[in-house]
Enzyme design. Sequence first.
Site, short mmCIF file in Angstrom:
data_model
loop_
_atom_site.label_atom_id
_atom_site.label_comp_id
_atom_site.label_asym_id
_atom_site.label_seq_id
_atom_site.Cartn_x
_atom_site.Cartn_y
_atom_site.Cartn_z
N SER A 1 -147.79 82.92 -20.60
CA SER A 1 -148.06 84.21 -21.23
C SER A 1 -147.05 84.62 -22.29
O SER A 1 -147.24 85.66 -22.94
CB SER A 1 -148.17 85.30 -20.16
OG SER A 1 -149.39 85.17 -19.47
N SER B 1 -154.55 91.67 -17.90
CA SER B 1 -155.81 90.96 -18.08
C SER B 1 -155.70 89.94 -19.20
O SER B 1 -155.54 90.29 -20.38
CB SER B 1 -156.94 91.94 -18.40
OG SER B 1 -158.14 91.25 -18.66
N ASN B 2 -155.81 88.67 -18.83
CA ASN B 2 -155.83 87.60 -19.82
C ASN B 2 -157.06 87.68 -20.71
O ASN B 2 -157.05 87.17 -21.83
CB ASN B 2 -155.76 86.24 -19.12
CG ASN B 2 -154.40 85.98 -18.52
OD1 ASN B 2 -153.45 85.63 -19.21
ND2 ASN B 2 -154.28 86.15 -17.21
N GLY C 1 -143.83 83.87 -18.62
CA GLY C 1 -145.08 83.12 -18.59
C GLY C 1 -145.21 82.28 -17.34
O GLY C 1 -144.22 81.75 -16.83
#
Length: 368
Positions: free
Chosen positions: A85, A184-185, A323
């Site tokens: 991320s 939320s990806n 991430g």
Amino acid sequence: MRRAHSALVTAATALAVMSAPAAAGAGESGDDGMQRRLDALVDNGAIGVLAEVRDEHGVWRGTSGAAELGTTRKVPARGRFRAGSETKTFVATVVLQLVGEGRLRLNDTIEEWLPGAVPDGDRITMRQLLNHTSGLYDYQDTLPMPPTPEFFANRWRTWTPDELVERAVAEPPTSEPGSAYAYSNTGYVLLGQVIENVTGRSYAEEIERRIIRPLRLHQTSLPGVSPLIRGPHPHGYLPTRLQGRTYLVDYTEMNPSVFDAGGEIVSSAKDMNRFFAALLGGRLLPDRLLDEMTTPGIAGETYGLGLAWRDTSCGIRAYGNDGDALAYQSWTFATQDRRREVTIALTPGINRDLDDVVDAAVDEAICG
């Protein structure tokens, strides 16, 4: 067709390697405190870990643990890893550059740029996608995850952005748009599509053109569907259950399309530190947009427009992101004046809950 599983390594073997003596730190100057923090990560379950710290004394690089289970091969201090991320900060930077160019507005809706992509898209703005207040369900929560054997059946599958979004919108929203923070990806998959519609080029091409090449991030790439991590790198592993026992599967190679614009980047500690220093130093965005980036979407949260922050034990605020790319985990944080920066990347073992130990390592680097 490629086989769905790599060789299995038992938990007992993993633990034996994890308890092996730590690799010596590598770098321009020593830092016993930081090295102890890296060793503690291995003692608490990481297979291998690397870090780069930049401060008034220069650059320090250290490693601990093993680059590959069943070997004594040291983690490459300049090795590459999946940064998960942390990709979102790159995507958010491109979106804000487009805002600065007048080609996009933070209050533009999904419906304006991606008609029909999501229900009630006329109520969800770019700002809400960036700061995770859109209310869109996270598509990753619809996928099987380790240690379930079903997870590994998707290892080589190529996912399209539309497929990922469709999985998300089949689920009810988590909240009204703009009313609550919920990671939320899905929002970043949509932002990747918006970048393409605005520019005529993919988000990967825009990141390459606008960030990677100008900053000379030679170890940073967006692999698309390529399963490889090119250059020196530690191996990454995931747990699975077979016949009542937990094993670690070498998951270094996998199709990263499942991450899409929310997490596909492969990078190095040096490049991540350079990127965040350039961002916080105003090289990529004007002050007004950097201020937007550091403003939380919901009061009391610590996430703005693709950028997070933490208050360290010494009271110094550090900005960056973290991430989780399944078999790799990473953190990059820097002080606003860029006097202190740290990137830590590790490959987790059976125990993946290392947040407290990582927090201590970040504090060590930022507070000294």
